[in-house]
Design a protein around this motif. Structure first.
Motif, short mmCIF file in Angstrom:
data_model
loop_
_atom_site.label_atom_id
_atom_site.label_comp_id
_atom_site.label_asym_id
_atom_site.label_seq_id
_atom_site.Cartn_x
_atom_site.Cartn_y
_atom_site.Cartn_z
N PHE A 103 0.82 -0.98 -0.22
CA PHE A 103 -0.28 -0.39 0.54
C PHE A 103 0.85 1.52 -0.03
CE2 PHE A 103 -3.30 -2.96 1.11
CZ PHE A 103 -4.15 -2.56 1.14
N PRO A 104 0.10 2.24 -0.31
CA PRO A 104 1.13 3.73 -0.02
C PRO A 104 1.65 4.08 0.78
CG PRO A 104 -0.45 3.58 -1.87
CD PRO A 104 -1.11 2.29 -0.92
N GLY A 149 -5.47 0.99 -8.37
CA GLY A 149 -6.58 1.58 -8.06
C GLY A 149 -8.11 1.10 -7.28
N LEU A 150 -7.68 0.13 -7.05
CA LEU A 150 -8.30 -1.12 -5.19
C LEU A 150 -7.78 -0.62 -4.31
CD1 LEU A 150 -10.70 -2.42 -4.17
CD2 LEU A 150 -8.81 -5.07 -3.71
N GLN A 151 -6.60 -0.38 -3.68
CA GLN A 151 -5.59 -0.59 -2.78
C GLN A 151 -5.57 1.63 -2.21
OE1 GLN A 151 -1.75 -2.01 -3.60
NE2 GLN A 151 -2.13 -3.37 -2.67
N ARG A 152 -5.13 1.83 -3.37
CA ARG A 152 -6.18 3.25 -3.08
C ARG A 152 -7.29 3.91 -2.79
NH1 ARG A 152 -2.93 6.72 -8.41
NH2 ARG A 152 -0.97 5.15 -8.28
N LEU A 153 -8.56 3.63 -2.99
CA LEU A 153 -9.31 3.51 -2.88
C LEU A 153 -9.58 3.54 -1.73
CD1 LEU A 153 -11.72 2.93 -5.99
CD2 LEU A 153 -11.61 4.71 -4.90
N PHE A 210 -2.26 -2.99 5.21
CA PHE A 210 -3.23 -2.66 4.92
C PHE A 210 -3.53 -1.47 6.79
CE2 PHE A 210 -7.22 -0.74 6.27
CZ PHE A 210 -7.77 0.72 5.03
N ASP A 211 -3.00 -1.71 7.83
CA ASP A 211 -3.27 -1.57 8.87
C ASP A 211 -2.06 -0.60 8.91
OD1 ASP A 211 -1.57 -4.12 9.80
OD2 ASP A 211 -2.06 -3.55 11.52
N GLU A 212 -0.77 -1.02 8.98
CA GLU A 212 0.36 -0.98 9.27
C GLU A 212 0.81 0.85 8.07
OE1 GLU A 212 3.59 -3.29 9.26
OE2 GLU A 212 2.85 -4.41 10.52
N CYS A 213 0.28 0.68 6.73
CA CYS A 213 0.15 2.51 6.20
C CYS A 213 -0.80 2.93 7.03
CB CYS A 213 -0.44 1.64 5.16
SG CYS A 213 1.06 0.87 3.77
#
Length: 370
Positions: A103-104, A149-153, A210-213
């Protein structure tokens, strides 16, 4: 209730996938809950069904004092990935990438824009940082894939939340949590309400999950701007809701009620809720988790049940080669709780078969397995 549907980019002609977000309530605080980012981990999706039903009721009763966003299907890409009647929801088939990795890095994206902007007022800084996060995500180049795209949303909806719950499960497992060590005091009650068998603490397990980002940017920005007040403004946790087969109605309803009671503690729901039960686990370092492997191929028989307390030398499973009669009993190398087992019963090279949550760190570097 408001339903928000986001089309994913890069759909094939004639097809389109959507990410659906359900928003409940109004108020100064926000919780974000998503389920089944690994799309074949369905207990979270089943719990989300109960959460959506209950949140409608609580909204109608006027008991929601904050915003709660719920994403029951966090991975519509993986949900549709079937191969010879087997669900493949952990990795995107096209790229081979794990849906919960890479994730970003929001801190890296926004730190330059925050130079000279943060001061001594922590609440003001939180608002500035959240606005910067949204602006940075909006300013990214167009997504290069459906997965990106999914991850950014997902991150756009979660980055301004005070509480983030990412609902997963393991193969065959006790309920367990992954969380920052600094946030264990706040998450003790969630672990107790869910009757968790383990709570694994780590700041950065590697892989940009995800949670860490959602939570690490606040730690990184506090380090980047030591003279400013940057609070740890996001309480984020991965909740592993047992094993993949744990989709029963009663269990899902109980888990949903536990989550709602925890959200009430966080100031998002009014009314009376059951008191926090006695603790069922203590936090242990994720670096202390032993991943146990077989020394050779063969059929596997487990010798300990999920949630068992084990000591060094206790037998965990046996592996038997049915052709040459090679028979190995594999034992624990650390004291702790057997919190997860592999669902397959034939040993594969390089794949763990059991996980034991120990108190003493034994691993370092990247702690996540793919």
């Amino acid at each position: 209730m408001q339903r928000i549907d986001h089309p994913l980019p890069w759909g094939c002609p004639g097809t389109e996938r959507r990410l659906s977000v359900f928003r409940f309530g109004v108020g100064p605080r926000k919780a974000y809950i998503q389920a089944s980012l690994h799309a074949d981990e369905l207990p979270g999706m089943r719990v989300a069904v109960e959460l959506k039903r209950r949140l409608r009721e609580l909204h109608d009763q006027g008991r929601l004092t904050g915003v709660i966003e719920l994403v029951p299907v966090a991975n519509p890409i993986g949900l549709g990935q079937m191969f010879q009647a087997t669900h493949q929801g952990r990795f995107e088939l096209g790229s081979g990438k794990n849906f919960n990795r890479d994730f970003p890095d929001l801190a890296a994206l926004i730190a330059p824009a925050l130079q000279g902007q943060l001061a001594a007022d922590g609440a003001v800084n939180v608002e500035l940082i959240r606005r910067a996060m949204h602006a940075a995500l909006e300013a990214l180049p167009p997504a290069g894939s459906e997965l990106q795209g999914l991850q950014r949303l997902l991150l756009k909806h979660a980055c301004d939340a005070d509480v983030v719950l990412d609902l997963h499960c393991d193969f065959d497992a006790a309920v367990h949590l992954y969380l920052l060590p600094q946030q264990w005091p706040q998450l003790r009650s969630l672990a107790a309400r869910l009757a968790a068998g383990a709570a694994l603490t780590v700041e950065d397990s590697g892989g940009n999950s995800f949670d860490e980002c959602c939570v690490l940017p606040w730690l990184k920005l506090a380090q980047e701007f030591p003279s400013a007040q940057v609070p740890l403004a996001c309480l984020a946790v991965t909740v592993e809701l047992g094993g993949m087969a744990d989709t029963g109605q009663q269990q899902a309803q109980a888990s949903a009620e536990s989550i709602l009671a925890f959200l009430a503690e966080q100031g998002l729901i009014a009314g009376d809720w059951p008191p926090v039960p006695a603790p069922t686990c203590e936090a242990t370092p994720f670096a202390g988790a032993e991943y146990v492997y077989a020394p050779h191929a063969g059929v596997v028989s487990f010798l300990q049940s999920i949630g068992a307390q084990v000591s060094v030398g206790d037998p965990l499973f046996e592996v038997i080669d049915p052709l040459d009669d090679r028979h190995t009993t594999v034992c624990a190398a650390t004291d702790g709780v057997l919190y997860a087992r592999e669902r397959l019963r034939f040993a594969q090279p390089g794949l763990w078969l059991a996980k034991v949550a120990g108190r003493t760190p034994i691993r370092q570097g990247r702690l996540l397995s793919d």
